[in-house]
Design a protein around this motif. Sequence first.
Motif, PDB file in Angstrom:
ATOM      1  N   TYR A   1     -22.967  42.449 -13.368  1.00 59.01           N
ATOM      2  CA  TYR A   1     -22.449  43.418 -14.134  1.00 59.01           C
ATOM      3  C   TYR A   1     -23.024  44.645 -13.615  1.00 59.01           C
ATOM      4  CZ  TYR A   1     -19.754  40.714 -17.368  1.00 59.01           C
ATOM      5  OH  TYR A   1     -18.923  39.887 -18.020  1.00 59.01           O
ATOM      6  N   GLN A   2     -24.291  44.437 -12.797  1.00 64.08           N
ATOM      7  CA  GLN A   2     -25.074  45.432 -12.238  1.00 64.08           C
ATOM      8  C   GLN A   2     -25.698  46.410 -13.461  1.00 64.08           C
ATOM      9  OE1 GLN A   2     -25.910  46.041  -8.780  1.00 64.08           O
ATOM     10  NE2 GLN A   2     -25.317  43.808  -8.897  1.00 64.08           N
ATOM     11  N   VAL A   3     -26.211  45.820 -14.510  1.00 60.48           N
ATOM     12  CA  VAL A   3     -26.484  46.351 -15.605  1.00 60.48           C
ATOM     13  C   VAL A   3     -28.207  46.075 -15.735  1.00 60.48           C
ATOM     14  CG1 VAL A   3     -24.681  47.536 -16.446  1.00 60.48           C
ATOM     15  CG2 VAL A   3     -25.613  45.395 -17.256  1.00 60.48           C
ATOM     16  N   ASP A   4     -29.178  46.624 -16.310  1.00 58.05           N
ATOM     17  CA  ASP A   4     -30.237  45.967 -16.838  1.00 58.05           C
ATOM     18  C   ASP A   4     -30.254  45.863 -18.323  1.00 58.05           C
ATOM     19  OD1 ASP A   4     -32.769  44.908 -16.717  1.00 58.05           O
ATOM     20  OD2 ASP A   4     -33.871  46.841 -16.171  1.00 58.05           O
ATOM     21  N   LEU A   5     -29.713  44.724 -18.836  1.00 65.86           N
ATOM     22  CA  LEU A   5     -29.674  44.574 -20.320  1.00 65.86           C
ATOM     23  C   LEU A   5     -31.104  44.018 -20.822  1.00 65.86           C
ATOM     24  CD1 LEU A   5     -27.666  44.581 -22.445  1.00 65.86           C
ATOM     25  CD2 LEU A   5     -27.151  42.175 -22.147  1.00 65.86           C
ATOM     26  N   PRO A   6     -31.560  44.767 -21.941  1.00 68.98           N
ATOM     27  CA  PRO A   6     -33.041  44.496 -22.465  1.00 68.98           C
ATOM     28  C   PRO A   6     -32.742  42.920 -23.156  1.00 68.98           C
ATOM     29  CG  PRO A   6     -32.366  46.576 -23.201  1.00 68.98           C
ATOM     30  CD  PRO A   6     -31.234  45.911 -22.353  1.00 68.98           C
ATOM     31  N   LEU A   7     -33.801  42.026 -22.973  1.00 67.73           N
ATOM     32  CA  LEU A   7     -33.655  40.763 -23.767  1.00 67.73           C
ATOM     33  C   LEU A   7     -33.579  40.905 -25.126  1.00 67.73           C
ATOM     34  CD1 LEU A   7     -34.096  37.726 -23.409  1.00 67.73           C
ATOM     35  CD2 LEU A   7     -36.535  38.135 -23.659  1.00 67.73           C
ATOM     36  N   ARG A   8     -34.012  41.878 -25.868  1.00 62.57           N
ATOM     37  CA  ARG A   8     -33.945  42.013 -27.198  1.00 62.57           C
ATOM     38  C   ARG A   8     -32.258  42.218 -27.625  1.00 62.57           C
ATOM     39  NH1 ARG A   8     -36.287  46.524 -25.566  1.00 62.57           N
ATOM     40  NH2 ARG A   8     -35.178  48.715 -26.006  1.00 62.57           N
TER      41      ARG A   8
ATOM     42  N   PHE B   1     -30.011  40.931 -26.345  1.00 63.33           N
ATOM     43  CA  PHE B   1     -29.162  39.457 -26.379  1.00 63.33           C
ATOM     44  C   PHE B   1     -29.441  38.755 -27.617  1.00 63.33           C
ATOM     45  CE2 PHE B   1     -29.746  35.059 -25.006  1.00 63.33           C
ATOM     46  CZ  PHE B   1     -28.489  34.740 -25.067  1.00 63.33           C
ATOM     47  N   LEU B   2     -31.077  38.792 -27.764  1.00 62.49           N
ATOM     48  CA  LEU B   2     -31.578  37.827 -28.825  1.00 62.49           C
ATOM     49  C   LEU B   2     -31.176  38.451 -30.175  1.00 62.49           C
ATOM     50  CD1 LEU B   2     -35.172  37.395 -27.626  1.00 62.49           C
ATOM     51  CD2 LEU B   2     -33.358  35.716 -27.197  1.00 62.49           C
ATOM     52  N   GLN B   3     -30.735  39.659 -30.361  1.00 60.84           N
ATOM     53  CA  GLN B   3     -30.279  40.224 -31.703  1.00 60.84           C
ATOM     54  C   GLN B   3     -28.749  39.395 -31.935  1.00 60.84           C
ATOM     55  OE1 GLN B   3     -29.903  44.069 -31.148  1.00 60.84           O
ATOM     56  NE2 GLN B   3     -31.873  44.660 -31.450  1.00 60.84           N
ATOM     57  N   ASP B   4     -27.835  38.882 -30.862  1.00 57.04           N
ATOM     58  CA  ASP B   4     -26.961  38.215 -31.236  1.00 57.04           C
ATOM     59  C   ASP B   4     -26.609  37.337 -30.083  1.00 57.04           C
ATOM     60  OD1 ASP B   4     -24.354  37.125 -32.068  1.00 57.04           O
ATOM     61  OD2 ASP B   4     -23.430  39.055 -32.063  1.00 57.04           O
ATOM     62  N   PRO B   5     -27.203  36.152 -29.760  1.00 56.40           N
ATOM     63  CA  PRO B   5     -27.273  35.313 -28.444  1.00 56.40           C
ATOM     64  C   PRO B   5     -26.009  34.236 -28.536  1.00 56.40           C
ATOM     65  CG  PRO B   5     -28.468  34.414 -30.119  1.00 56.40           C
ATOM     66  CD  PRO B   5     -28.251  35.378 -30.842  1.00 56.40           C
ATOM     67  N   THR B   6     -24.878  34.986 -28.861  1.00 52.50           N
ATOM     68  CA  THR B   6     -23.449  34.463 -28.780  1.00 52.50           C
ATOM     69  C   THR B   6     -22.519  35.181 -27.511  1.00 52.50           C
ATOM     70  OG1 THR B   6     -22.316  36.077 -30.215  1.00 52.50           O
ATOM     71  CG2 THR B   6     -23.299  33.959 -31.197  1.00 52.50           C
ATOM     72  N   VAL B   7     -21.463  34.465 -27.243  1.00 50.84           N
ATOM     73  CA  VAL B   7     -20.887  34.792 -26.151  1.00 50.84           C
ATOM     74  C   VAL B   7     -20.201  36.267 -26.508  1.00 50.84           C
ATOM     75  CG1 VAL B   7     -18.606  34.575 -25.124  1.00 50.84           C
ATOM     76  CG2 VAL B   7     -20.078  32.562 -25.043  1.00 50.84           C
TER      77      VAL B   7
END
Length: 578
Positions: free
Chosen positions: A547-554, A556-562
């Motif tokens: 996606y050419q985006v820098d997504l913070p790990l946090r 994703f971890l807030q909602d680690p679902t598809v």
Amino acid sequence: MTTPTVLGRWADSLARDGSRCAVKSGDREVGYRELAGRVAGYQAVFEAIGRPDDPVLLSCADPVEVIAAVLGCMAAGRTFAPVDPRLPAAVLDGVLDALRPGVVVADAGGREALAGRELPDGAGLVSPETVESGAWSAEAWQRAAPEDRGYVYFTSGTTGRPKGIRGSLRAVHHFVDWEIAEFGIGEGTKVSQLTSPGFDAFLRDAFTPLCAGGTVCVNPAGGAPVGEGLARWLTEHEVEVLHCVPTLFRTLRSAALTPASFPALRAVLLAGEQLHPADVAWWRGLFGDGKELVNLYGPSETTMTKLFHRTTAEDARARLVPVGRPLPGVAVRVLTGPGDAPDALGEVELEVPFPLLGYLGEEEWRGTAGSYRTGDLGRFRPDGALELYGRRDQQVKVHGVRIDLGEVENALRGHPGVADVCAAAVTEDGSTALVAYVVAPDVADAELRAHAARRLAPGLVPSVFVRMAAIPRTLNGKVERRSLPRVAVRRTAEATEPPQGPEETRIAAIWTEILGLAGINRDDDFTLLGGDSLAIARLMDRVRYEYQVDLPLRAFLQDPTVAGLASAVTDRLARSGS
């Protein structure tokens, strides 16, 4: 005259040029003099608290503090026992009970893990923030000869409790001395440090460069970068020697490498799990003989590497990549029966030129004071190189983590809905997964994973559960492993609500590739499907690439679902105007 110890060799480096960089972590650089001040501070603390025989437990995430505290223990003649501060509470309880430390050094993460736990009577809790740098003398450390009380590293055990492996500083020096000479590590050499402090390989990554006057290169984000992130980190830090497990090494295949990649890198040393001929073929196809690929082997009981093999073009076409020949002073035997051929398969036994200290407590030692029966099956090739053929007992390695299957089984048996269980490592197309065969008709996979995650260290949670009416057993009650059904590592997940829309479908496809699961659902939790920290790092790397985006790990971890990850990516794209 310098004492031939890790402490003495590091002090030699300090005396030659204290202005050099000892540890580099992103923009942070810690010089040899600054590190020496931290070492002196820890030494003073360890000499003032507790009895000399009381071990020191180290639970810190910052590798600089771990390195300084370890050197401080060496100087004070104290046993040190590093652990990962992210250990589950049940595992940490087992460590405290087995070790009975007199001093505990814990940073914020370590203190959070210890909250509410009762330390052994008289144990002092030390925060790195309160340790003041002290006055030091390189000459004093060069000449110092404190008692070698060694170290303890914990691994999984058959009883379900951590097993403490004891080692000597002589053993660490034996390895460090060899690697420095064998690979020409010297002043200014930059060596990777991507290992958790809770594994003995941390000592290898830290003290090989420091004893040679080199620099330890640490990932500032914590954990190991993967794929394109690993490639970028190696390039930016100009790493010359890379230590890692093959699983991490293979993530570089997703990066856009060329023969001109990594101009500073000259050697990759791989240990912890099997290296495949396909790995050698890919690497040599890019770099030929220009960047060495080295296979290492050695159990923690004998302190890190004891055999090594510099891979060749022939290894790319071989059936197995050998682990090679022993280090100086090490003898290797394959224990076979009377009349067996010279190349017969047997258990590997290692004999080393330093004392082997065994385990904490009453654990049975498979060997003598100078030898160890590894439990690995191997045989010698005609050219004298050793090949390995798996485990003789129930200990396996998955993604570089040594796992005692009995510990996994005991953890799962603790669930009231589990009537019986058998754990196994299953390999398919070069990929190995930890599989649990369970008799638990009324318990969902997600509940079993969550139960296991609360009781097992990272890497020990099964990624695949196979439902059984009964575990096959022999007449004497042992598991009949040959009768367990073969299971595909790439299994079908429980069907609930499928992904919705193009982004969720695209994200689910990435999960399928990384986790080896078909039928990913929109509300599946990545971690409960078996996604460990390395898999999460690979996922975030793929998201950045796709996606050419820098997504913070946090995020994703807030909602680690598809659904949660697709939403986070869509939101980030909207804000960036893409």
